[in-house]
Write a protein that holds these residues in place. Structure first.
Motif, PDB file in Angstrom:
ATOM      1  N   GLU A   1     -24.123-127.574  -4.136  1.00 35.70           N
ATOM      2  CA  GLU A   1     -23.308-127.223  -3.127  1.00 35.70           C
ATOM      3  C   GLU A   1     -22.959-126.070  -1.986  1.00 35.70           C
ATOM      4  OE1 GLU A   1     -20.554-128.910  -2.763  1.00 35.70           O
ATOM      5  OE2 GLU A   1     -20.254-130.506  -4.681  1.00 35.70           O
ATOM      6  N   ALA A   2     -24.598-125.958  -2.423  1.00 38.07           N
ATOM      7  CA  ALA A   2     -25.079-124.141  -1.328  1.00 38.07           C
ATOM      8  C   ALA A   2     -24.902-124.147  -0.330  1.00 38.07           C
ATOM      9  CB  ALA A   2     -26.557-123.739  -2.007  1.00 38.07           C
ATOM     10  N   GLU A   3     -24.859-125.213   0.966  1.00 38.41           N
ATOM     11  CA  GLU A   3     -25.238-125.368   2.384  1.00 38.41           C
ATOM     12  C   GLU A   3     -23.574-125.232   2.657  1.00 38.41           C
ATOM     13  OE1 GLU A   3     -27.955-128.835   3.906  1.00 38.41           O
ATOM     14  OE2 GLU A   3     -29.557-127.398   3.090  1.00 38.41           O
ATOM     15  N   ARG A   4     -22.531-126.932   1.596  1.00 37.13           N
ATOM     16  CA  ARG A   4     -21.012-126.806   1.795  1.00 37.13           C
ATOM     17  C   ARG A   4     -20.194-125.702   1.525  1.00 37.13           C
ATOM     18  NH1 ARG A   4     -18.813-132.424   0.430  1.00 37.13           N
ATOM     19  NH2 ARG A   4     -19.613-131.642  -0.906  1.00 37.13           N
ATOM     20  N   PHE A   5     -20.214-124.806   0.344  1.00 33.38           N
ATOM     21  CA  PHE A   5     -20.380-124.021   0.148  1.00 33.38           C
ATOM     22  C   PHE A   5     -20.849-122.686  -0.403  1.00 33.38           C
ATOM     23  CE2 PHE A   5     -17.792-127.993  -0.819  1.00 33.38           C
ATOM     24  CZ  PHE A   5     -16.963-127.503   0.346  1.00 33.38           C
ATOM     25  N   PRO A   6     -21.298-122.253   0.933  1.00 35.03           N
ATOM     26  CA  PRO A   6     -22.337-121.185  -0.013  1.00 35.03           C
ATOM     27  C   PRO A   6     -21.848-119.854  -0.385  1.00 35.03           C
ATOM     28  CG  PRO A   6     -22.077-120.639   2.329  1.00 35.03           C
ATOM     29  CD  PRO A   6     -21.709-122.226   1.686  1.00 35.03           C
ATOM     30  N   GLU A   7     -20.302-119.705  -0.039  1.00 38.08           N
ATOM     31  CA  GLU A   7     -19.339-118.332  -1.223  1.00 38.08           C
ATOM     32  C   GLU A   7     -19.402-119.013  -2.587  1.00 38.08           C
ATOM     33  OE1 GLU A   7     -18.559-114.712  -1.742  1.00 38.08           O
ATOM     34  OE2 GLU A   7     -19.255-115.961   0.390  1.00 38.08           O
ATOM     35  N   MET A   8     -19.225-120.459  -3.040  1.00 38.77           N
ATOM     36  CA  MET A   8     -19.102-120.823  -4.323  1.00 38.77           C
ATOM     37  C   MET A   8     -20.300-120.078  -5.311  1.00 38.77           C
ATOM     38  SD  MET A   8     -17.856-124.783  -6.236  1.00 38.77           S
ATOM     39  CE  MET A   8     -19.279-125.107  -5.381  1.00 38.77           C
ATOM     40  N   ALA A   9     -21.135-119.935  -4.480  1.00 38.81           N
ATOM     41  CA  ALA A   9     -22.310-119.849  -5.185  1.00 38.81           C
ATOM     42  C   ALA A   9     -22.925-118.533  -5.757  1.00 38.81           C
ATOM     43  CB  ALA A   9     -23.972-120.096  -4.941  1.00 38.81           C
ATOM     44  N   ARG A  10     -22.455-117.781  -4.315  1.00 37.99           N
ATOM     45  CA  ARG A  10     -22.814-116.346  -4.869  1.00 37.99           C
ATOM     46  C   ARG A  10     -21.526-115.364  -5.772  1.00 37.99           C
ATOM     47  NH1 ARG A  10     -23.899-117.232   1.786  1.00 37.99           N
ATOM     48  NH2 ARG A  10     -22.672-116.947   2.116  1.00 37.99           N
ATOM     49  N   GLU A  11     -20.403-116.254  -5.334  1.00 36.87           N
ATOM     50  CA  GLU A  11     -19.835-115.571  -6.191  1.00 36.87           C
ATOM     51  C   GLU A  11     -19.915-115.836  -7.991  1.00 36.87           C
ATOM     52  OE1 GLU A  11     -14.770-116.033  -7.267  1.00 36.87           O
ATOM     53  OE2 GLU A  11     -15.483-117.558  -5.659  1.00 36.87           O
ATOM     54  N   PHE A  12     -20.538-116.778  -8.128  1.00 34.48           N
ATOM     55  CA  PHE A  12     -20.484-117.461  -9.359  1.00 34.48           C
ATOM     56  C   PHE A  12     -21.744-116.379  -9.613  1.00 34.48           C
ATOM     57  CE2 PHE A  12     -24.007-119.042 -12.397  1.00 34.48           C
ATOM     58  CZ  PHE A  12     -22.982-118.543 -13.842  1.00 34.48           C
ATOM     59  N   TYR A  13     -22.557-115.771  -8.450  1.00 37.35           N
ATOM     60  CA  TYR A  13     -23.903-115.796  -9.293  1.00 37.35           C
ATOM     61  C   TYR A  13     -23.490-113.568  -9.312  1.00 37.35           C
ATOM     62  CZ  TYR A  13     -28.131-112.804  -8.967  1.00 37.35           C
ATOM     63  OH  TYR A  13     -29.367-112.277  -9.043  1.00 37.35           O
ATOM     64  N   ARG A  14     -22.490-113.250  -8.425  1.00 41.70           N
ATOM     65  CA  ARG A  14     -21.938-112.022  -8.374  1.00 41.70           C
ATOM     66  C   ARG A  14     -21.469-111.347  -9.710  1.00 41.70           C
ATOM     67  NH1 ARG A  14     -20.734-112.789  -2.861  1.00 41.70           N
ATOM     68  NH2 ARG A  14     -19.043-112.870  -3.433  1.00 41.70           N
ATOM     69  N   ASN A  15     -20.723-112.581 -10.056  1.00 40.78           N
ATOM     70  CA  ASN A  15     -19.936-112.249 -11.421  1.00 40.78           C
ATOM     71  C   ASN A  15     -20.668-112.760 -12.956  1.00 40.78           C
ATOM     72  OD1 ASN A  15     -17.236-111.740 -10.855  1.00 40.78           O
ATOM     73  ND2 ASN A  15     -17.677-113.191  -9.220  1.00 40.78           N
ATOM     74  N   GLY A  16     -22.084-113.412 -12.445  1.00 40.93           N
ATOM     75  CA  GLY A  16     -22.892-114.052 -13.848  1.00 40.93           C
ATOM     76  C   GLY A  16     -24.021-113.379 -13.929  1.00 40.93           C
ATOM     77  N   PRO A  17     -24.972-114.256 -13.648  1.00 40.25           N
ATOM     78  CA  PRO A  17     -26.003-113.318 -13.926  1.00 40.25           C
ATOM     79  C   PRO A  17     -26.522-112.094 -13.436  1.00 40.25           C
ATOM     80  CG  PRO A  17     -26.079-115.907 -13.010  1.00 40.25           C
ATOM     81  CD  PRO A  17     -24.775-115.486 -12.522  1.00 40.25           C
TER      82      PRO A  17
END
Length: 207
Positions: free
Chosen positions: A115-131
């Motif tokens: 989903e990185a291309e369609r919903f890049p903010e979803m991946a970024r939000e997870f990265y910020r709140n996780g790794p």
């Protein structure tokens, strides 16, 4: 409704939905999770579930976010500047190897890539709140331990990233590419111990 709709993270029903979804996602991963099973585990109707999460991806990422927060809260109980490095690192390594060996971690990785291309903010939000949260927490400990003369780490952020990669070795790629089914607890413990040994060999202080 679109998958970018803001989520209202409050209320008893919301908590039930997230806890029920966590149970199913942890057991089945994203692909194997069935909405009917999630609703049943949560004790709510499908209509109630969809009122909070109109898309399964949104629900999964909320569970992933909550899981990272759960792990961060647990880590905060042990991440203390005065704790011996080997003890703290082994605790962290065991938690990471367990996570990398789980269906949840594989599903998170696959979804973020898909989903990185369609919903890049979803991946970024997870990265910020996780790794990123876990990295920053470990980096701060490494900085303090170095200041106290317990470790010799010149770049705490990089060292924290290196430690996470050591905890993946022998686990994540085997699971990701289907070479192995879920690995044994004994193997994960071996990986965790080895990660700590290698990290201490590089950054430990010889007395």
């Amino acid at each position: 409704m679109g998958v970018t709709r803001p989520i209202m993270r409050s209320g008893r029903k919301f908590t039930q939905v997230v806890e029920g979804a966590r149970e199913i996602f942890l057991a089945e991963g994203f692909e194997g999770a069935n909405v009917d099973d999630i609703a049943r585990a949560a004790g709510v109707s499908k209509a109630t579930l969809y009122s909070y999460f109109p898309d399964k991806r949104l629900l999964f990422m909320e569970v992933a976010r909550a899981e990272c927060q759960r792990q961060a809260d647990a880590a905060m109980q042990i991440v203390q500047p005065g704790l011996p490095p080997r003890d703290l690192l082994l605790f962290g390594a065991r938690a990471m190897t367990e996570f990398f060996n789980s269906p949840m971690s594989l599903s998170i990785f696959r979804m973020c890539v898909a989903e990185a291309e369609r919903f890049p903010e979803m991946a970024r939000e997870f990265y910020r709140n996780g790794p990123m949260m876990a990295r920053d927490m470990l980096a701060e400990y490494l900085r303090c331990a170095t200041g106290d003369g317990l470790l010799a780490v010149d770049d705490p952020e990089l060292a924290a990233e290196q430690f996470a990669e050591l905890c993946k070795a022998g686990i994540f790629n085997r699971r990701l590419f289907g070479i192995e089914d879920e690995l044994t607890a004994e193997w994960c413990e071996k990986v965790a111990q080895s990660a700590v040994d290698m990290f201490m060999a590089r950054y430990g202080v010889t007395e």
